[in-house]
Scaffold this motif. Structure first.
Motif, PDB file in Angstrom:
ATOM      1  N   ALA A   1       0.826  -1.207   0.000  1.00  0.00           N
ATOM      2  CA  ALA A   1       0.000   0.000   0.000  1.00  0.00           C
ATOM      3  C   ALA A   1       0.859   1.255   0.000  1.00  0.00           C
ATOM      4  O   ALA A   1       0.561   2.233  -0.700  1.00  0.00           O
ATOM      5  CB  ALA A   1      -0.928  -0.004   1.214  1.00  0.00           C
ATOM      6  N   THR A   2       1.938   1.239   0.755  1.00  0.00           N
ATOM      7  CA  THR A   2       2.824   2.402   0.813  1.00  0.00           C
ATOM      8  C   THR A   2       3.468   2.662  -0.539  1.00  0.00           C
ATOM      9  O   THR A   2       3.547   3.806  -1.006  1.00  0.00           O
ATOM     10  CB  THR A   2       3.902   2.195   1.890  1.00  0.00           C
ATOM     11  OG1 THR A   2       3.277   2.006   3.163  1.00  0.00           O
ATOM     12  CG2 THR A   2       4.838   3.392   1.957  1.00  0.00           C
ATOM     13  N   LYS A   3       3.934   1.601  -1.199  1.00  0.00           N
ATOM     14  CA  LYS A   3       4.574   1.773  -2.503  1.00  0.00           C
ATOM     15  C   LYS A   3       3.571   2.252  -3.551  1.00  0.00           C
ATOM     16  O   LYS A   3       3.896   3.109  -4.382  1.00  0.00           O
ATOM     17  CB  LYS A   3       5.218   0.460  -2.946  1.00  0.00           C
ATOM     18  CG  LYS A   3       6.442   0.079  -2.115  1.00  0.00           C
ATOM     19  CD  LYS A   3       7.205  -1.096  -2.705  1.00  0.00           C
ATOM     20  CE  LYS A   3       7.916  -0.730  -3.990  1.00  0.00           C
ATOM     21  NZ  LYS A   3       8.799  -1.834  -4.462  1.00  0.00           N
ATOM     22  N   LEU A   4       2.362   1.723  -3.530  1.00  0.00           N
ATOM     23  CA  LEU A   4       1.340   2.187  -4.471  1.00  0.00           C
ATOM     24  C   LEU A   4       1.018   3.659  -4.232  1.00  0.00           C
ATOM     25  O   LEU A   4       0.916   4.452  -5.180  1.00  0.00           O
ATOM     26  CB  LEU A   4       0.066   1.345  -4.336  1.00  0.00           C
ATOM     27  CG  LEU A   4       0.072  -0.005  -5.037  1.00  0.00           C
ATOM     28  CD1 LEU A   4      -1.100  -0.854  -4.548  1.00  0.00           C
ATOM     29  CD2 LEU A   4      -0.013   0.166  -6.559  1.00  0.00           C
ATOM     30  N   ALA A   5       0.835   4.030  -2.976  1.00  0.00           N
ATOM     31  CA  ALA A   5       0.507   5.418  -2.655  1.00  0.00           C
ATOM     32  C   ALA A   5       1.659   6.351  -3.027  1.00  0.00           C
ATOM     33  O   ALA A   5       1.434   7.473  -3.497  1.00  0.00           O
ATOM     34  CB  ALA A   5       0.180   5.550  -1.170  1.00  0.00           C
ATOM     35  N   ARG A   6       2.877   5.896  -2.856  1.00  0.00           N
ATOM     36  CA  ARG A   6       4.025   6.725  -3.232  1.00  0.00           C
ATOM     37  C   ARG A   6       4.064   6.929  -4.746  1.00  0.00           C
ATOM     38  O   ARG A   6       4.351   8.020  -5.225  1.00  0.00           O
ATOM     39  CB  ARG A   6       5.322   6.081  -2.757  1.00  0.00           C
ATOM     40  CG  ARG A   6       6.570   6.869  -3.159  1.00  0.00           C
ATOM     41  CD  ARG A   6       7.826   6.261  -2.582  1.00  0.00           C
ATOM     42  NE  ARG A   6       7.805   6.308  -1.132  1.00  0.00           N
ATOM     43  CZ  ARG A   6       7.892   5.243  -0.340  1.00  0.00           C
ATOM     44  NH1 ARG A   6       8.006   4.035  -0.874  1.00  0.00           N
ATOM     45  NH2 ARG A   6       7.855   5.388   0.965  1.00  0.00           N
ATOM     46  N   HIS A   7       3.770   5.901  -5.506  1.00  0.00           N
ATOM     47  CA  HIS A   7       3.853   6.011  -6.961  1.00  0.00           C
ATOM     48  C   HIS A   7       2.712   6.840  -7.532  1.00  0.00           C
ATOM     49  O   HIS A   7       2.904   7.581  -8.495  1.00  0.00           O
ATOM     50  CB  HIS A   7       3.834   4.622  -7.588  1.00  0.00           C
ATOM     51  CG  HIS A   7       4.094   4.640  -9.063  1.00  0.00           C
ATOM     52  ND1 HIS A   7       5.353   4.815  -9.595  1.00  0.00           N
ATOM     53  CD2 HIS A   7       3.254   4.543 -10.139  1.00  0.00           C
ATOM     54  CE1 HIS A   7       5.285   4.812 -10.925  1.00  0.00           C
ATOM     55  NE2 HIS A   7       4.035   4.652 -11.272  1.00  0.00           N
ATOM     56  N   PHE A   8       1.537   6.732  -6.953  1.00  0.00           N
ATOM     57  CA  PHE A   8       0.360   7.359  -7.549  1.00  0.00           C
ATOM     58  C   PHE A   8      -0.123   8.613  -6.825  1.00  0.00           C
ATOM     59  O   PHE A   8      -1.048   9.261  -7.312  1.00  0.00           O
ATOM     60  CB  PHE A   8      -0.791   6.355  -7.634  1.00  0.00           C
ATOM     61  CG  PHE A   8      -0.605   5.330  -8.714  1.00  0.00           C
ATOM     62  CD1 PHE A   8      -0.944   5.627 -10.026  1.00  0.00           C
ATOM     63  CD2 PHE A   8      -0.082   4.084  -8.430  1.00  0.00           C
ATOM     64  CE1 PHE A   8      -0.777   4.692 -11.034  1.00  0.00           C
ATOM     65  CE2 PHE A   8       0.092   3.138  -9.436  1.00  0.00           C
ATOM     66  CZ  PHE A   8      -0.251   3.442 -10.738  1.00  0.00           C
ATOM     67  N   ALA A   9       0.476   8.971  -5.693  1.00  0.00           N
ATOM     68  CA  ALA A   9       0.004  10.161  -4.978  1.00  0.00           C
ATOM     69  C   ALA A   9       1.120  11.158  -4.705  1.00  0.00           C
ATOM     70  O   ALA A   9       1.049  12.303  -5.133  1.00  0.00           O
ATOM     71  CB  ALA A   9      -0.688   9.766  -3.668  1.00  0.00           C
ATOM     72  N   ALA A  10       2.170  10.745  -4.008  1.00  0.00           N
ATOM     73  CA  ALA A  10       3.233  11.683  -3.649  1.00  0.00           C
ATOM     74  C   ALA A  10       4.419  10.920  -3.097  1.00  0.00           C
ATOM     75  O   ALA A  10       4.273   9.804  -2.588  1.00  0.00           O
ATOM     76  CB  ALA A  10       2.736  12.687  -2.602  1.00  0.00           C
ATOM     77  N   ASP A  11       5.609  11.526  -3.180  1.00  0.00           N
ATOM     78  CA  ASP A  11       6.812  10.889  -2.655  1.00  0.00           C
ATOM     79  C   ASP A  11       6.663  10.561  -1.174  1.00  0.00           C
ATOM     80  O   ASP A  11       7.192   9.549  -0.701  1.00  0.00           O
ATOM     81  CB  ASP A  11       8.017  11.805  -2.856  1.00  0.00           C
ATOM     82  CG  ASP A  11       8.487  11.838  -4.306  1.00  0.00           C
ATOM     83  OD1 ASP A  11       7.829  11.205  -5.156  1.00  0.00           O
ATOM     84  OD2 ASP A  11       9.500  12.509  -4.581  1.00  0.00           O
ATOM     85  N   GLU A  12       5.993  11.428  -0.437  1.00  0.00           N
ATOM     86  CA  GLU A  12       5.643  11.146   0.954  1.00  0.00           C
ATOM     87  C   GLU A  12       4.156  10.814   0.977  1.00  0.00           C
ATOM     88  O   GLU A  12       3.311  11.699   1.048  1.00  0.00           O
ATOM     89  CB  GLU A  12       5.959  12.343   1.860  1.00  0.00           C
ATOM     90  CG  GLU A  12       7.424  12.730   1.873  1.00  0.00           C
ATOM     91  CD  GLU A  12       8.322  11.583   2.328  1.00  0.00           C
ATOM     92  OE1 GLU A  12       7.881  10.795   3.195  1.00  0.00           O
ATOM     93  OE2 GLU A  12       9.454  11.472   1.814  1.00  0.00           O
ATOM     94  N   PRO A  13       3.802   9.543   0.881  1.00  0.00           N
ATOM     95  CA  PRO A  13       2.399   9.165   0.667  1.00  0.00           C
ATOM     96  C   PRO A  13       1.494   9.545   1.829  1.00  0.00           C
ATOM     97  O   PRO A  13       1.888   9.423   2.998  1.00  0.00           O
ATOM     98  CB  PRO A  13       2.473   7.650   0.484  1.00  0.00           C
ATOM     99  CG  PRO A  13       3.763   7.232   1.089  1.00  0.00           C
ATOM    100  CD  PRO A  13       4.701   8.383   0.932  1.00  0.00           C
ATOM    101  N   PRO A  14       0.284  10.027   1.551  1.00  0.00           N
ATOM    102  CA  PRO A  14      -0.652  10.395   2.610  1.00  0.00           C
ATOM    103  C   PRO A  14      -0.980   9.198   3.498  1.00  0.00           C
ATOM    104  O   PRO A  14      -1.388   8.150   2.988  1.00  0.00           O
ATOM    105  CB  PRO A  14      -1.894  10.858   1.838  1.00  0.00           C
ATOM    106  CG  PRO A  14      -1.404  11.194   0.462  1.00  0.00           C
ATOM    107  CD  PRO A  14      -0.262  10.275   0.205  1.00  0.00           C
TER     108      PRO A  14
END
Length: 463
Positions: A294-307
């Protein structure tokens, strides 16, 4: 103007020129900006006319591709891994009399595979799927830096990654671990249980590479709660999973499997080939795996520091659906956090090349394929050639060295010189949400100058 004629810019100024622009004002995107966001963040870049085509409902455009993915025709006709491995075995045997045999053949195959993959991203009718393929292929990196697996990496991606990007995580994990490319890349094909019949006879032992990387990079993550004893136990569990050199396919060899009980993550294993099957299933369902993915997906599709809220939501969905990647990806697309930070991500070199060619078009022929692959080599992200099993970086800092950004500008200038005829500043309105600084720079520009300013703009450099 040639690349060496580019204006001299101090290194710090080069880096600041690629920082995210702040012209959106609010997090609520208008239809055009939302369409551009969808095309660049979830897809592979905007081509002329695409923004207008999807502006009515950009999220629906993304979701439609998840429900009806298209297989790129560029990938048809390429050999499967078994065909290539059998040919490699033939070459190996014949090299005793001809040491140079096969080198050019395998090089041409790799270039054809790499070019076909890149062409698919440029022209695909399902660019969202192409982005997912790249995300998961990077997650399960197999690198051509290990030359003995380079010719089958394209087949690995087509066979183990692409069919499962909208399937279940466990099925992808199992397919990846059993694929000869991964077994060869991380040396499990040579791993032998020291107490197995083969180990006793050959006096060979475990290779822990695959076990360690599955735990650290593919499932639990470096802070996932395992220790060295788990790595050793898992390596023993995986013994016997190897490659048939004559047939070119996966096989289980019982006399290489480490006998006796083993303990992984507090659970006991003692069952031959099925030990590894059970271990992969347990790892795919672990809470640490859900959070790591989940962290890697959020980093790729949302922001370098994932919400954090987005990570929490994706991890819950992963666990609730038993790793259903279609369900997890649909949630990712519909969550507001994913859409809240336009242009928060710096394009990697591959992203940049694909986006630039989606805008300017591609050529036919083997010479273009060779130049296409060379472009990615020049810009520091050669196809399937990450420097380690950790894959390519997914944060801006990994791509923002001043020298790397200057190479971008030089490559973009050369492209603009070749493709800029007839281009006007009006093209920018179709492919970027230009801010005041970019609009001012483009004012009155035309031809190769206008195209270069567009490609080099902050807005085009980010997604």
């Amino acid at each position: 103007m040639q690349p060496h004629d580019l204006p001299m810019i101090a290194p710090k100024s080069i880096v600041s020129a690629f920082m995210p622009p702040h012209f959106f004002g609010t997090n609520k995107l208008m239809s055009k900006e939302a369409a551009l966001f969808a095309l660049t963040r979830f897809g592979m870049g905007a081509a002329p006319g695409e923004v207008a085509a999807i502006a009515a409902d950009p999220r629906a455009w993304v979701l439609e591709q998840l429900d009806h993915p298209a297989v790129p025709p560029e990938l048809s006709g390429l050999p499967d891994h078994a065909t290539t491995l059998r040919r490699m075995e033939e070459i190996r045997k014949a090299k005793k009399t001809n040491p140079e045999l096969g080198k050019e053949e395998m090089r041409r195959l790799f270039v054809a595979e790499a070019a076909a993959r890149t062409r698919a991203a440029i022209s695909s009718r399902s660019p969202v799927v192409e982005r997912l393929v790249r995300f998961w292929s990077n997650h399960f990196t197999v690198s051509a830096q290990r030359h003995h697996v380079a010719p089958i990496i394209g087949a690995f991606e087509r066979e183990a990654i692409r069919p499962q990007v909208l399937g279940h995580f466990h099925d992808m994990l199992r397919g990846v671990v059993r694929h000869p490319a991964m077994l060869g890349y991380l040396d499990n094909a040579q791993s032998i249980g020291p107490n197995s019949p083969a180990g006793q006879k050959q006096r060979k032992g475990l290779n822990e590479n695959l076990a360690r990387e599955i735990l650290e990079l593919h499932t639990l993550g470096v802070n996932g709660g395992y220790g060295q004893a788990d790595v050793e136990a898992f390596a023993g569990i995986l013994t016997g999973w190897t490659i048939d050199p004559a047939g070119g396919f996966f096989r289980y060899v019982p006399n290489r499997h480490e006998p006796g009980p083993k303990r992984l993550l507090g659970k006991s294993f003692d069952g031959g080939e099925m030990e590894a099957e059970r271990a992969l299933l347990i790892l795919s369902r672990d809470k640490a795996t859900a959070r790591f993915v989940a962290t890697k997906l959020a980093r790729h599709f949302a922001a370098d520091e994932p919400p954090p809220a987005l990570v929490d939501g994706l991890a819950r969905a992963f666990l609730d659906t038993d790793g259903d990647l279609l369900a997890v990806t649909r949630l990712l697309v519909t969550r507001n956090e994913t859409w809240a930070q336009p242009l928060a991500k710096l394009r990697s070199p591959e992203d940049l090349v694909v986006a630039a060619l989606r805008l300017t078009g591609i050529e036919g022929g083997e010479d273009f394929d060779r130049r296409l692959v060379q472009s990615l080599n020049l810009l520091g992200q050669p196809v399937w050639s990450a420097p380690s099993p950790a894959g390519w970086p997914d944060r801006a800092e990994g791509w923002m060295a001043p020298e790397a950004l200057m190479l971008r500008l030089e490559w973009l200038k050369a492209l603009a010189d070749r493709r800029g005829k007839g281009v006007t500043a009006a093209l920018a309105e179709q492919v970027i949400a230009a801010g005041p600084a970019t609009r001012q720079a483009l004012a009155g520009a035309s031809g190769s100058e206008a195209l270069f300013l567009l490609l080099a703009s902050r807005e085009f450099q980010r997604r």
